[in-house]
Scaffold this motif. Structure first.
Motif, PDB file in Angstrom:
ATOM      1  N   GLU A   1      -1.329  -1.274   5.555  1.00  0.00           N
ATOM      2  CA  GLU A   1      -2.212  -0.651   4.582  1.00  0.00           C
ATOM      3  C   GLU A   1      -1.993   0.863   4.610  1.00  0.00           C
ATOM      4  O   GLU A   1      -1.502   1.415   5.600  1.00  0.00           O
ATOM      5  CB  GLU A   1      -3.681  -0.972   4.877  1.00  0.00           C
ATOM      6  N   TYR A   2      -2.348   1.501   3.503  1.00  0.00           N
ATOM      7  CA  TYR A   2      -2.300   2.956   3.423  1.00  0.00           C
ATOM      8  C   TYR A   2      -3.725   3.484   3.458  1.00  0.00           C
ATOM      9  O   TYR A   2      -4.490   3.303   2.517  1.00  0.00           O
ATOM     10  CB  TYR A   2      -1.609   3.401   2.137  1.00  0.00           C
ATOM     11  N   ARG A   3      -4.081   4.132   4.567  1.00  0.00           N
ATOM     12  CA  ARG A   3      -5.373   4.793   4.632  1.00  0.00           C
ATOM     13  C   ARG A   3      -5.300   6.155   3.967  1.00  0.00           C
ATOM     14  O   ARG A   3      -6.298   6.684   3.475  1.00  0.00           O
ATOM     15  CB  ARG A   3      -5.809   4.954   6.095  1.00  0.00           C
ATOM     16  N   ARG A   4      -4.099   6.740   3.975  1.00  0.00           N
ATOM     17  CA  ARG A   4      -3.791   7.983   3.279  1.00  0.00           C
ATOM     18  C   ARG A   4      -2.541   7.758   2.447  1.00  0.00           C
ATOM     19  O   ARG A   4      -1.869   6.728   2.566  1.00  0.00           O
ATOM     20  CB  ARG A   4      -3.557   9.128   4.279  1.00  0.00           C
ATOM     21  N   GLY A   5      -2.207   8.728   1.612  1.00  0.00           N
ATOM     22  CA  GLY A   5      -1.093   8.529   0.699  1.00  0.00           C
ATOM     23  C   GLY A   5       0.277   8.770   1.278  1.00  0.00           C
ATOM     24  O   GLY A   5       1.284   8.522   0.613  1.00  0.00           O
ATOM     25  N   ASP A   6       0.354   9.249   2.546  1.00  0.00           N
ATOM     26  CA  ASP A   6       1.654   9.650   3.071  1.00  0.00           C
ATOM     27  C   ASP A   6       2.319   8.631   3.986  1.00  0.00           C
ATOM     28  O   ASP A   6       3.523   8.696   4.229  1.00  0.00           O
ATOM     29  CB  ASP A   6       1.536  11.008   3.803  1.00  0.00           C
ATOM     30  N   ARG A   7       1.555   7.683   4.545  1.00  0.00           N
ATOM     31  CA  ARG A   7       2.183   6.722   5.457  1.00  0.00           C
ATOM     32  C   ARG A   7       1.316   5.468   5.561  1.00  0.00           C
ATOM     33  O   ARG A   7       0.110   5.492   5.334  1.00  0.00           O
ATOM     34  CB  ARG A   7       2.383   7.337   6.845  1.00  0.00           C
ATOM     35  N   SER A   8       1.982   4.384   5.944  1.00  0.00           N
ATOM     36  CA  SER A   8       1.266   3.125   6.140  1.00  0.00           C
ATOM     37  C   SER A   8       0.956   2.934   7.615  1.00  0.00           C
ATOM     38  O   SER A   8       1.597   3.526   8.495  1.00  0.00           O
ATOM     39  CB  SER A   8       2.106   1.952   5.632  1.00  0.00           C
ATOM     40  N   VAL A   9      -0.047   2.095   7.883  1.00  0.00           N
ATOM     41  CA  VAL A   9      -0.405   1.713   9.256  1.00  0.00           C
ATOM     42  C   VAL A   9      -0.588   0.199   9.277  1.00  0.00           C
ATOM     43  O   VAL A   9      -0.744  -0.443   8.238  1.00  0.00           O
ATOM     44  CB  VAL A   9      -1.701   2.416   9.725  1.00  0.00           C
ATOM     45  N   GLU A  10      -0.563  -0.368  10.480  1.00  0.00           N
ATOM     46  CA  GLU A  10      -0.764  -1.809  10.610  1.00  0.00           C
ATOM     47  C   GLU A  10      -2.228  -2.169  10.380  1.00  0.00           C
ATOM     48  O   GLU A  10      -3.132  -1.438  10.801  1.00  0.00           O
ATOM     49  CB  GLU A  10      -0.326  -2.282  11.991  1.00  0.00           C
TER      50      GLU A  10
END
Length: 366
Positions: free
Chosen positions: A259-268
């Motif tokens: 998922e993207y919590r912010r627009g610059d990187r994804s996290v698990e």
């Protein structure tokens, strides 16, 4: 609606401004946001840098003429030539400053948005809104870029420029030339909208995008911002709602591991959420009710982006981010449901053997 002389047209307008209802000024995305705001749909606040600002940019240093020279004689199938032209145009545009009056208008609009929300240097999404896009006849949707979590006026101004540069990217040149679209007649407005802290986000069609069935509303969603769906990094959850009566017809759990919590990187995605649907029943039905209302207001099936804001309380968290006419089935010729001169068995057989299409074949988002 007011009639504007070009020199009277504003350089930046809020979504609530009457001028935001004029597609020639604010493009397809801007007009959709203006219409939803005017009708009191739940839309995050923002403003549009108008097409007049783009014209003012092109009027400098013979930029429009130099771009026209680069475009002359291009072939949509000569990809190397398209790449070369796009690179040379990007150099020309990078060497051209934003006009002072454009910069001042964007600065003032951004400061007003910060004051309205009570957040200094508020984080925003910056989206292209071309004057030739998002019509049911021919859509540029997905050909331009969107940037999320842009913060501070300097970064906002830089991304307005990036929207301008995207008009002549190699991808857009190929798309436009292949459809006989004259890019000299395409103008770029830019949507600047408060970033939503999305717990979940996705897209909704007020028909079934696979079969064209207008009795259904279809939604696809995933955790976080919608970037994971657009980028094909997840299989979204899918929901189907009966338009009459607004009852949920089906729920299909997707495979949502990033998922993207912010627009610059994804996290698990945390393990405890991987097996859960990202929208609850109340949210699905609230979205379907908004989609049904919006389709009625706009007079045709809609393609709608939405988010559920984790910072807002239940009942207020569902937000609409953009809308446009659905372009695949809306333009298809609709045959009568039943031809009285045909045999009933023939009609039934034809109705179940019509080829369907996948969502990816006809709908793109950007």
């Amino acid at each position: 609606m007011s009639t504007w002389d070009d020199e009277e047209r504003p350089l930046a307008v809020g979504f609530e401004d009457e001028a935001c209802l004029d597609a020639r000024m604010v493009g397809g995305k801007g007009k959709g946001l203006g219409e939803m705001t005017a009708a009191d749909f739940p839309v995050p606040p923002g403003f549009v840098v108008t097409a007049r600002a783009y014209r003012r940019f092109l009027e400098q240093d013979r930029l429009r003429r130099d771009i026209a020279i680069e475009l002359e004689g291009l072939d949509a199938e000569d990809l190397a030539a398209l790449d070369g032209a796009a690179e040379r145009i990007a150099v020309l545009m990078a060497a051209t400053a934003l006009p002072r009056e454009v910069e001042e208008s964007v600065r003032a609009a951004y400061e007003e948005l910060c004051a309205r929300t009570g957040v200094d240097d508020i984080s925003v999404a910056v989206r292209s809104s071309a004057t030739a896009e998002d019509s049911a006849a021919d859509s540029f949707a997905g050909e331009f870029e969107t940037w999320l979590d842009i913060r501070g006026i300097d970064d906002v101004l830089a991304h307005v420029r990036r929207c301008y540069e995207s008009v002549h990217s190699a991808r857009v040149l190929h798309y436009a030339l292949g459809r006989g679209i004259d890019l000299s007649r395409v103008e770029m407005a830019v949507v600047v909208q408060k970033t939503v802290r999305a717990r979940s986000a996705g897209v909704m069609f007020t028909l079934d995008p696979i079969s064209g069935d207008r009795s259904k509303i279809a939604l696809e969603a995933s955790w976080g911002l919608g970037l994971s769906v657009v980028g094909g990094e997840v299989t979204p959850d899918r929901f189907t709602v009966n338009k009459v009566g607004l009852t949920i017809r089906s729920r299909v759990l997707g495979d949502k591991r990033v998922e993207y919590r912010r627009g610059d990187r994804s996290v698990e995605v945390p393990q405890e959420r991987i097996g859960l649907l990202c929208l609850d029943e109340d949210e699905v039905l609230a979205l379907a009710e908004l989609g049904k209302r919006l389709e009625k207001r706009q007079g045709c099936p809609q393609d709608i982006e939405f988010a559920v804001d984790e910072e807002l309380p239940p009942g207020q968290a569902v937000l609409l981010l953009q809308c446009r006419p659905e372009t695949v089935w809306s333009s298809a010729e609709r045959a009568p449901a039943f031809d009285p001169e045909a045999k009933v068995l023939s009609w039934i057989t034809s109705s179940i053997t019509v080829p369907t299409r996948t969502l990816a074949e006809g709908h793109r988002h950007g």
